[in-house]
Design an enzyme around this catalytic site. Structure first.
Site, mmCIF file in Angstrom:
data_model
loop_
_atom_site.group_PDB
_atom_site.id
_atom_site.type_symbol
_atom_site.label_atom_id
_atom_site.label_comp_id
_atom_site.label_asym_id
_atom_site.label_seq_id
_atom_site.Cartn_x
_atom_site.Cartn_y
_atom_site.Cartn_z
ATOM 1 N N LEU A 61 45.527 64.850 -25.679
ATOM 2 C CA LEU A 61 44.721 64.362 -26.248
ATOM 3 C C LEU A 61 43.718 63.390 -25.713
ATOM 4 O O LEU A 61 42.522 63.334 -26.241
ATOM 5 C CB LEU A 61 45.458 63.884 -27.925
ATOM 6 C CG LEU A 61 46.282 64.374 -28.749
ATOM 7 C CD1 LEU A 61 46.472 63.880 -30.001
ATOM 8 C CD2 LEU A 61 45.233 65.920 -29.184
ATOM 9 N N GLY A 64 44.825 56.659 -22.197
ATOM 10 C CA GLY A 64 44.014 55.275 -22.220
ATOM 11 C C GLY A 64 44.099 54.545 -20.660
ATOM 12 O O GLY A 64 44.801 54.439 -19.967
ATOM 13 N N GLY A 66 46.537 51.810 -21.445
ATOM 14 C CA GLY A 66 48.008 51.630 -21.359
ATOM 15 C C GLY A 66 48.566 52.901 -21.376
ATOM 16 O O GLY A 66 50.322 52.867 -20.738
ATOM 17 N N THR A 68 49.438 57.558 -21.499
ATOM 18 C CA THR A 68 48.218 59.114 -22.452
ATOM 19 C C THR A 68 49.283 59.209 -24.018
ATOM 20 O O THR A 68 49.747 58.540 -24.074
ATOM 21 C CB THR A 68 49.301 60.074 -21.679
ATOM 22 O OG1 THR A 68 48.777 59.150 -20.851
ATOM 23 C CG2 THR A 68 48.557 61.232 -21.602
ATOM 24 N N LYS A 84 51.838 58.237 -28.565
ATOM 25 C CA LYS A 84 50.861 57.583 -27.406
ATOM 26 C C LYS A 84 52.379 56.759 -26.977
ATOM 27 O O LYS A 84 53.237 56.297 -27.520
ATOM 28 C CB LYS A 84 50.799 56.397 -28.405
ATOM 29 C CG LYS A 84 49.733 55.675 -27.376
ATOM 30 C CD LYS A 84 49.211 54.968 -28.484
ATOM 31 C CE LYS A 84 47.894 53.534 -27.723
ATOM 32 N NZ LYS A 84 47.103 52.831 -28.107
ATOM 33 N N ASP A 185 38.709 45.584 -31.255
ATOM 34 C CA ASP A 185 38.570 46.446 -30.832
ATOM 35 C C ASP A 185 38.142 47.770 -31.734
ATOM 36 O O ASP A 185 38.654 48.733 -31.164
ATOM 37 C CB ASP A 185 39.852 47.043 -29.766
ATOM 38 C CG ASP A 185 39.158 47.234 -28.174
ATOM 39 O OD1 ASP A 185 38.646 47.010 -28.643
ATOM 40 O OD2 ASP A 185 39.959 47.686 -27.753
HETATM 41 N N1 LIG Z 1 46.177 59.642 -33.559
HETATM 42 C C1 LIG Z 1 45.810 60.417 -33.086
HETATM 43 N N2 LIG Z 1 45.542 61.327 -33.245
HETATM 44 C C2 LIG Z 1 44.169 62.627 -32.236
HETATM 45 N N3 LIG Z 1 43.587 61.798 -31.095
HETATM 46 C C3 LIG Z 1 43.945 60.831 -30.491
HETATM 47 C C4 LIG Z 1 44.811 59.534 -31.736
HETATM 48 N N4 LIG Z 1 45.068 58.889 -30.596
HETATM 49 C C5 LIG Z 1 44.677 58.586 -29.332
HETATM 50 N N5 LIG Z 1 44.081 60.020 -29.486
HETATM 51 C C6 LIG Z 1 43.565 60.544 -28.848
HETATM 52 O O1 LIG Z 1 43.209 60.215 -27.214
HETATM 53 C C7 LIG Z 1 42.657 59.557 -26.862
HETATM 54 C C8 LIG Z 1 42.989 57.872 -26.153
HETATM 55 O O2 LIG Z 1 43.745 56.989 -27.059
HETATM 56 P P1 LIG Z 1 43.755 55.316 -26.541
HETATM 57 O O3 LIG Z 1 44.368 54.346 -27.602
HETATM 58 O O4 LIG Z 1 45.382 55.695 -26.045
HETATM 59 O O5 LIG Z 1 43.038 54.652 -25.453
HETATM 60 P P2 LIG Z 1 41.600 54.746 -25.514
HETATM 61 O O6 LIG Z 1 41.368 53.659 -26.770
HETATM 62 O O7 LIG Z 1 40.716 55.922 -25.172
HETATM 63 O O8 LIG Z 1 41.283 53.544 -24.790
HETATM 64 P P3 LIG Z 1 42.080 51.865 -25.078
HETATM 65 O O9 LIG Z 1 42.887 52.355 -23.925
HETATM 66 O O10 LIG Z 1 41.267 51.621 -23.592
HETATM 67 O O11 LIG Z 1 42.206 51.308 -26.248
HETATM 68 C C9 LIG Z 1 41.727 58.395 -27.962
HETATM 69 O O12 LIG Z 1 40.552 58.559 -26.977
HETATM 70 C C10 LIG Z 1 41.351 59.891 -28.551
HETATM 71 O O13 LIG Z 1 40.487 60.411 -28.337
#
Ligand SMILES: Nc1ncnc2c1ncn2[C@@H]1O[C@H](COP(=O)(O)OP(=O)(O)OP(=O)(O)O)[C@@H](O)[C@H]1O
Length: 356
Positions: A61, A64, A66, A68, A84, A185
């Site tokens: 999906l 981030g 930290g 994937t 996550k 955040d």
């Molecule tokens: N619960 C979820 N359902 C669907 N997609 C998700 C979900 N959580 C995260 N994602 C997708 O995965 C991506 C990465 O999420 P993640 O929280 O790891 O990082 P981020 O918020 O994009 O970046 P950062 O690590 O800088 O906060 C998100 O941008 C989103 O598109």
């Protein structure tokens, strides 16, 4: 970089006592290889995943700082979740684990329709060895991606959609602030949307519990959405601040971004660097909003972007603001039309991290 910095600090949280049924806080050996859950969610959430090996990977999906996020399916129930997977760097393992544990502690306690649910936390290698990680969060799957994805497609949103977004995020913050949790955040990529068009707050990686005697570093989160008192604590009396006002500032930036179709605190010709952000956030005059903005929207944004955090609108005040009390629906689905497919064209301001 800010994610790295977040992992480098051993912040501690003072949280309410764990639920008697919860194993998580008593389980310290995060590096052990176990597929049983470290944590279930609170008693009001049904805990549906008790073995991470029952999850099969469907798609990636997103990535981030930290780790994937995967779309996964539960083999027996066919339920779909987002998984996550956080990775810890060697050498910083302990500090990163502590940060992840804090995130898990907060996730375990929150249970609201305005917050993305966490169904379990696991400490094992998952799915396959190449893509395995160190700690996994089984999350509610948000089918329509993030607000950032929506902005990539639509670029700007009409005010009536923005008011729905604003109301949902404020409701989520009202819940969190009521539990003394400061998110720290709030930004488009942390606001996720499900198939019903409901927006929910996600990602508690830098969140804290306020009003404790703990020392918190304020310059964490994403620079571009950070309030003056967090950016320049000394000048804006950040030391006296409990942190809630910082979340309100971020809401103002996000909603204005939805309106103007770009990060709003930097002019199109300006270089996006730390100094410019610092000047614009901490020193610039009151912002001139576009003529086409309604008086209600202007006033709402100004209440959020009040530089002095003591004069800024509170979540309670803003929930009563005409801009969000007249919104027509609790969902953005119908209003977004064809914007259901995700895109990865746009990214958040590249200077999203605190410079070393
Ligand atoms: N619960 C979820 N359902 C669907 N997609 C998700 C979900 N959580 C995260 N994602 C997708 O995965 C991506 C990465 O999420 P993640 O929280 O790891 O990082 P981020 O918020 O994009 O970046 P950062 O690590 O800088 O906060 C998100 O941008 C989103 O598109």
């Amino acid at each position: 970089m800010i994610r790295q910095r977040r992992h480098q600090r051993a912040l501690s949280l003072s949280l309410p006592a764990p639920l008697p049924s919860c194993e998580f806080l008593h389980h310290n050996n995060l590096s052990s290889s176990s597929s049983s859950p470290l944590s279930s969610t609170s008693s009001t959430n049904s805990f549906t995943v008790d073995n991470v090996l029952d999850l099969e990977k469907v798609a990636v999906l997103g990535h981030g700082h930290g780790g994937t996020v995967y779309k996964v399916r539960h083999k027996h129930s066919a339920n779909v979740y987002a998984l996550k997977v956080l990775r810890f760097d060697e050498g910083e393992m302990k500090i990163q684990q502590e940060a992840a544990v804090r995130e898990a502690e907060i996730l375990k306690r929150v249970d609201s329709s305005f917050i993305v649910k966490c169904y379990g936390v696991f400490d094992n290698e998952v799915l396959d060895t190449d893509n395995g990680g160190d700690l996994c969060f089984v999350m509610e799957y948000m089918e329509s991606g993030s607000l950032l994805d929506i902005l990539n497609i639509c670029h700007t949103l009409p005010e009536k959609v923005i008011s729905v977004v604003g109301r949902r995020v404020l409701e989520g913050l009202h819940y969190l602030h009521g539990m003394q949790i400061v998110h720290r955040d709030i930004k488009p990529s942390n606001l996720l949307i499900n198939s019903k068009g409901e927006i929910k707050i996600a990602d508690f990686g830098v969140s804290i519990v306020a009003k404790t005697n703990e020392e918190h570093e304020w310059c964490v989160g994403t620079c571009a959405y950070m309030s003056p008192e967090r950016f320049d604590s000394e000048r804006w009396n950040g030391g006296d601040c409990d942190g809630f006002a910082g979340d309100i500032w971020s809401v103002g930036v996000v909603l204005l971004e939805c309106f103007v179709g770009r990060y709003p605190l930097i002019d199109p010709g300006q270089k996006l660097d730390w100094a410019t952000l610092m000047c614009n956030i901490c020193f610039a005059e009151k912002m001139v909003l576009p003529d086409k903005a309604s008086p209600e929207f202007r006033n709402f944004v100004w209440r959020c972007l009040e530089k002095d955090w003591r004069a800024r609108g509170t979540v309670e005040e803003l929930l009563d603001h005409p801009f969000v009390t007249t919104c027509c629906s609790a969902s953005v689905e119908g209003l977004l039309g064809n914007a259901s497919e995700t895109s990865t064209q746009k990214s958040e301001p590249s200077l999203a991290k605190w410079p070393d």
